[in-house]
Design an enzyme around this catalytic site. Structure first.
Site, PDB file in Angstrom:
ATOM      1  CG  HIS A   1       5.326   0.088 -21.917  1.00 38.62           C
ATOM      2  ND1 HIS A   1       5.326   0.966 -22.965  1.00 38.62           N
ATOM      3  CD2 HIS A   1       5.122   0.866 -20.804  1.00 38.62           C
ATOM      4  CE1 HIS A   1       5.132   2.196 -22.520  1.00 38.62           C
ATOM      5  NE2 HIS A   1       5.007   2.161 -21.204  1.00 38.62           N
TER       6      HIS A   1
ATOM      7  CG  ASP B   1       3.398  -0.643 -25.762  1.00 40.32           C
ATOM      8  OD1 ASP B   1       3.285  -0.468 -24.521  1.00 40.32           O
ATOM      9  OD2 ASP B   1       4.471  -0.442 -26.365  1.00 40.32           O
TER      10      ASP B   1
ATOM     11  CD  GLU C   1       8.161  -0.194 -25.255  1.00 40.91           C
ATOM     12  OE1 GLU C   1       6.965  -0.545 -25.333  1.00 40.91           O
ATOM     13  OE2 GLU C   1       8.519   0.998 -25.185  1.00 40.91           O
TER      14      GLU C   1
HETATM   15  C1  F6R Z   1       7.285   4.606 -15.707  1.00 37.87           C
HETATM   16  C2  F6R Z   1       7.145   3.414 -16.515  1.00 37.87           C
HETATM   17  C3  F6R Z   1       6.082   3.237 -17.572  1.00 37.87           C
HETATM   18  C4  F6R Z   1       4.754   3.919 -17.246  1.00 37.87           C
HETATM   19  C5  F6R Z   1       3.760   3.727 -18.398  1.00 37.87           C
HETATM   20  C6  F6R Z   1       2.451   4.449 -18.149  1.00 37.87           C
HETATM   21  O1  F6R Z   1       8.362   4.483 -14.802  1.00 37.87           O
HETATM   22  O2  F6R Z   1       7.939   2.566 -16.359  1.00 37.87           O
HETATM   23  O3  F6R Z   1       5.874   1.871 -17.767  1.00 37.87           O
HETATM   24  O4  F6R Z   1       4.234   3.393 -16.063  1.00 37.87           O
HETATM   25  O5  F6R Z   1       4.317   4.190 -19.585  1.00 37.87           O
HETATM   26  O6  F6R Z   1       2.689   5.818 -18.157  1.00 37.87           O
HETATM   27  P1  F6R Z   1       1.557   6.891 -17.767  1.00 37.87           P
HETATM   28  O7  F6R Z   1       1.311   6.733 -16.314  1.00 37.87           O
HETATM   29  O8  F6R Z   1       2.177   8.209 -18.099  1.00 37.87           O
HETATM   30  O9  F6R Z   1       0.369   6.549 -18.603  1.00 37.87           O
END
Ligand code: F6R
Length: 241
Positions: A138, A136, A143
């Site tokens: 973030h 999304d 968010e």
């Molecule tokens: C992790 C964080 C999140 C992840 C995001 C992507 O500390 O803050 O923003 O970077 O959710 O996650 P993955 O890499 O699992 O797709």
């Protein structure tokens, strides 16, 4: 914004690790902002390998992590504290007292967030912030919303994020509902920002975030305005741009 296109996840991980390694070599006492999630695991593996080979020394490095779940015991294997130890801290020589994550078990959210911002300020800010991106848009746990949050704050995780993170828990019910996260302001204040992205499932959000308008509805889009932002993404993640 610079985009480095890589062949695949392994290539992305090596190139991202090389950028972090260069930072540590240039400034041995640098402040690294670190991330969790699936994407950085390969990057950390490379850093550990280069440390073991004697090519990298973390003795003077200080770290601040982006975020931590609220109300998950620190020792729980899915806390970000445990993740970071398992994937990096247990294998390199960053001094234990130079490692910083928000304390997800401090019930006083306001005090914890203010204390974390004070820690980051006392270190002189972040030299290099590593980021992943959520489906999304973030970054950290910032968010989509109507405004960009500046400092560290407590967030309610969206259903989409809870859904995405349930793969790490036995069931969706076990995923914490809140987290403490650095704000977009703190991330934007980092002297360099390095985002890593891999996979076709991220192609749509990469296009939206970096080739669409800057809006708090897509938090990562603000990075378009960062003066030193590098996106290291594989061909699949860049397939729509
Ligand atoms: C992790 C964080 C999140 C992840 C995001 C992507 O500390 O803050 O923003 O970077 O959710 O996650 P993955 O890499 O699992 O797709």
């Amino acid at each position: 914004m610079r985009i480095i296109r890589t062949k695949n996840y392994e290539d992305m991980s090596r190139k991202a690790a090389a950028i972090i390694a260069a930072q540590v070599i240039h400034k041995p006492d640098c402040v690294l902002g670190l991330a969790t999630g699936g994407t950085p695991v390969g990057t950390y593996k490379n850093l550990v390998a280069w440390y073991n080979a004697g090519d990298l020394d973390f003795a003077e490095v200080k770290t601040v992590n982006l975020d931590e779940y609220r109300n998950l015991p620190r020792e729980h294997q899915e806390s970000y504290w445990s993740f970071m130890h398992r994937n990096l801290f247990d294998h390199v020589n960053i001094p234990a007292d130079k490692i910083n994550l928000p304390n997800g078990n401090n019930q006083d959210a306001e005090a914890e967030c203010a204390a974390y911002d004070a820690v980051i300020a006392s270190l002189g800010g972040v030299d290099l912030q590593l980021l992943g991106i959520g489906h999304d848009g973030h970054i950290g746990f910032n968010e989509p919303s109507d405004a960009f949050d500046l400092g560290t704050h407590c967030v309610d995780l969206t259903d989409e994020t809870i859904e995405a993170n349930k793969r790490f828990f036995n069931s969706k019910d076990e995923v914490p509902r809140q987290a403490y996260t650095m704000g977009t302001g703190t991330i934007m204040n980092a002297r360099k920002v390095l985002m890593i992205v891999s996979g076709k499932d991220k192609a749509e959000i990469v296009k939206k975030a970096f080739f669409g308008p800057v809006t708090p509805q897509v938090p990562a889009s603000i990075l378009q305005m960062h003066p030193n932002f590098v996106l290291v993404a594989d061909e699949d993640a860049l397939s729509l741009v």
